[in-house]
Design a protein around this motif. Structure first.
Motif, mmCIF file in Angstrom:
data_model
loop_
_atom_site.group_PDB
_atom_site.id
_atom_site.type_symbol
_atom_site.label_atom_id
_atom_site.label_comp_id
_atom_site.label_asym_id
_atom_site.label_seq_id
_atom_site.Cartn_x
_atom_site.Cartn_y
_atom_site.Cartn_z
ATOM 1 N N VAL A 61 0.864 -1.179 0.000
ATOM 2 C CA VAL A 61 0.000 0.000 0.000
ATOM 3 C C VAL A 61 0.900 1.228 0.000
ATOM 4 C CG1 VAL A 61 -1.891 1.223 1.126
ATOM 5 C CG2 VAL A 61 -1.718 -1.272 1.350
ATOM 6 N N THR A 62 0.881 2.007 -1.072
ATOM 7 C CA THR A 62 1.712 3.207 -1.111
ATOM 8 C C THR A 62 1.051 4.318 -0.298
ATOM 9 O OG1 THR A 62 0.721 4.157 -3.128
ATOM 10 C CG2 THR A 62 2.535 2.574 -3.412
ATOM 11 N N PRO A 109 6.262 -12.470 -3.298
ATOM 12 C CA PRO A 109 5.583 -11.895 -4.465
ATOM 13 C C PRO A 109 4.372 -11.071 -4.056
ATOM 14 C CG PRO A 109 6.071 -14.220 -4.813
ATOM 15 C CD PRO A 109 6.339 -13.944 -3.372
ATOM 16 N N ILE A 110 4.229 -9.903 -4.667
ATOM 17 C CA ILE A 110 3.121 -9.009 -4.328
ATOM 18 C C ILE A 110 1.851 -9.495 -5.018
ATOM 19 C CG2 ILE A 110 2.245 -6.648 -4.520
ATOM 20 C CD1 ILE A 110 5.228 -5.741 -4.494
ATOM 21 N N ASP A 111 0.849 -9.812 -4.217
ATOM 22 C CA ASP A 111 -0.447 -10.254 -4.728
ATOM 23 C C ASP A 111 -1.426 -9.103 -4.903
ATOM 24 O OD1 ASP A 111 0.014 -13.239 -4.483
ATOM 25 O OD2 ASP A 111 0.257 -12.671 -2.386
ATOM 26 N N ILE A 112 -1.253 -8.071 -4.071
ATOM 27 C CA ILE A 112 -2.211 -6.967 -4.004
ATOM 28 C C ILE A 112 -1.435 -5.657 -3.970
ATOM 29 C CG2 ILE A 112 -4.019 -5.877 -2.601
ATOM 30 C CD1 ILE A 112 -4.334 -8.762 -1.295
ATOM 31 N N LEU A 113 -1.827 -4.715 -4.795
ATOM 32 C CA LEU A 113 -1.231 -3.376 -4.776
ATOM 33 C C LEU A 113 -2.322 -2.337 -4.644
ATOM 34 C CD1 LEU A 113 0.947 -1.173 -5.261
ATOM 35 C CD2 LEU A 113 0.540 -1.494 -7.725
ATOM 36 N N ILE A 141 -4.932 -4.969 -8.360
ATOM 37 C CA ILE A 141 -4.433 -3.596 -8.273
ATOM 38 C C ILE A 141 -5.624 -2.677 -8.042
ATOM 39 C CG2 ILE A 141 -3.301 -1.699 -9.497
ATOM 40 C CD1 ILE A 141 -1.671 -3.776 -11.019
ATOM 41 N N VAL A 142 -5.523 -1.838 -7.028
ATOM 42 C CA VAL A 142 -6.585 -0.887 -6.717
ATOM 43 C C VAL A 142 -5.977 0.510 -6.670
ATOM 44 C CG1 VAL A 142 -8.421 -0.223 -5.124
ATOM 45 C CG2 VAL A 142 -7.790 -2.645 -5.362
ATOM 46 N N ASN A 143 -6.468 1.396 -7.513
ATOM 47 C CA ASN A 143 -6.015 2.781 -7.535
ATOM 48 C C ASN A 143 -6.979 3.646 -6.725
ATOM 49 O OD1 ASN A 143 -3.859 2.185 -9.335
ATOM 50 N ND2 ASN A 143 -5.276 2.260 -11.059
ATOM 51 N N ILE A 144 -6.451 4.414 -5.802
ATOM 52 C CA ILE A 144 -7.297 5.287 -4.996
ATOM 53 C C ILE A 144 -7.515 6.586 -5.762
ATOM 54 C CG2 ILE A 144 -7.624 6.465 -2.802
ATOM 55 C CD1 ILE A 144 -7.748 3.392 -2.684
#
Length: 256
Positions: free
Chosen positions: A14-15, A88-92, A142-145
């Motif tokens: 989570v950025t 490994p990244i599953d969710i971003l 991938i979820v963009n806010i």
């Protein structure tokens, strides 16, 4: 039966997650079972958030990596480190973003570029780098806010409105190219959320009254209001949801 919302064993980056909406999303993902990687550029604040969440969820499930999302080389190095040391990244969640309040005629080119770079280019750089691994593995979320300003505009926030509108369409572009590889790319568009960064707006009596009157729900949103949709879009429950931007705005975007 395992809940379709269970994120046990998943790794989520989570950025912009040392505070505010990003931190709450990371906390909610961890509550659902995910191992989380926090990100920010303020190393001290990031370390504090990591310590707090590690006390709640366990040090083995909470990690942090400070890097600049607008620097391609830093992004590549950070993603490589995360996938080597955490997995490994599953969710971003591309959550990092900034606001700039000034009439458009007075906005400097530097300020315009700063908002676009952080709010759009950062999501592109991190999303592209993470997606390469997801494509190879044939799965990923991938979820963009985004923002209610992805569809609406109001005076003095032109750069932010332009950036969030672009992020909405970047979500669609990612879907058009990556869905065939097993990725689901979606967005969440928060309305006016009460955080430490919007406290000055809440304290402005005139603006606060406008928000309460403009929003059918009659209140500001809370960071907790974002967590449920975030977990849903990160989970197997949303496996056939792609290219959508989910508005979490108390109804603001559907009334005039």
């Amino acid at each position: 039966m395992t809940s379709p919302f269970d994120l046990t064993g998943r790794i989520a980056l989570v950025t912009g997650s040392s505070r505010g909406i990003g931190r709450s999303i990371a906390d909610g993902l961890a509550d659902a079972g995910a191992t989380i990687v926090l990100n920010g550029v303020d190393a001290g604040r990031l370390e504090s958030a990591c310590t707090d969440l590690a006390e709640k969820h366990g040090a083995d499930r909470v990690h942090a990596r400070a890097f600049d999302i607008t620097d391609g080389e830093s992004v590549d190095q950070a993603i490589q480190w995360i996938e080597s040391h955490v997995g490994p990244i599953d969710i971003l969640f591309n959550n990092a973003g900034v606001q700039h309040r000034q009439p458009l005629v007075d906005v400097s080119l530097d300020d315009w570029r700063r908002v676009i770079d952080i709010d759009v280019t950062g999501a592109f750089l991190v999303g592209r780098t993470v997606a390469r691994g997801m494509i190879d593995r044939g799965a990923g979320k991938i979820v963009n806010i985004c923002s209610v300003q992805s569809d609406l505009a109001r005076p003095t926030i032109g750069p932010y409105t332009a950036a969030k509108g672009a992020l909405r369409n970047l979500t669609r572009a990612m879907t058009a190219e990556w869905a065939r590889h097993g990725l689901q790319v979606n967005g969440i568009a928060p309305g006016y959320i009460h955080t430490e960064m919007t406290q000055n707006l809440v304290d402005d009596e005139e603006f606060n009254a406008w928000i309460l009157g403009r929003t059918p729900a009659g209140r500001w949103g809370s960071v907790a209001d974002i967590v449920g949709p975030a977990v849903w879009l990160a989970s197997q429950a949303s496996n056939y949801v792609n290219g959508q931007v989910i508005f979490v705005d108390g109804g603001m975007s559907v009334v005039v």
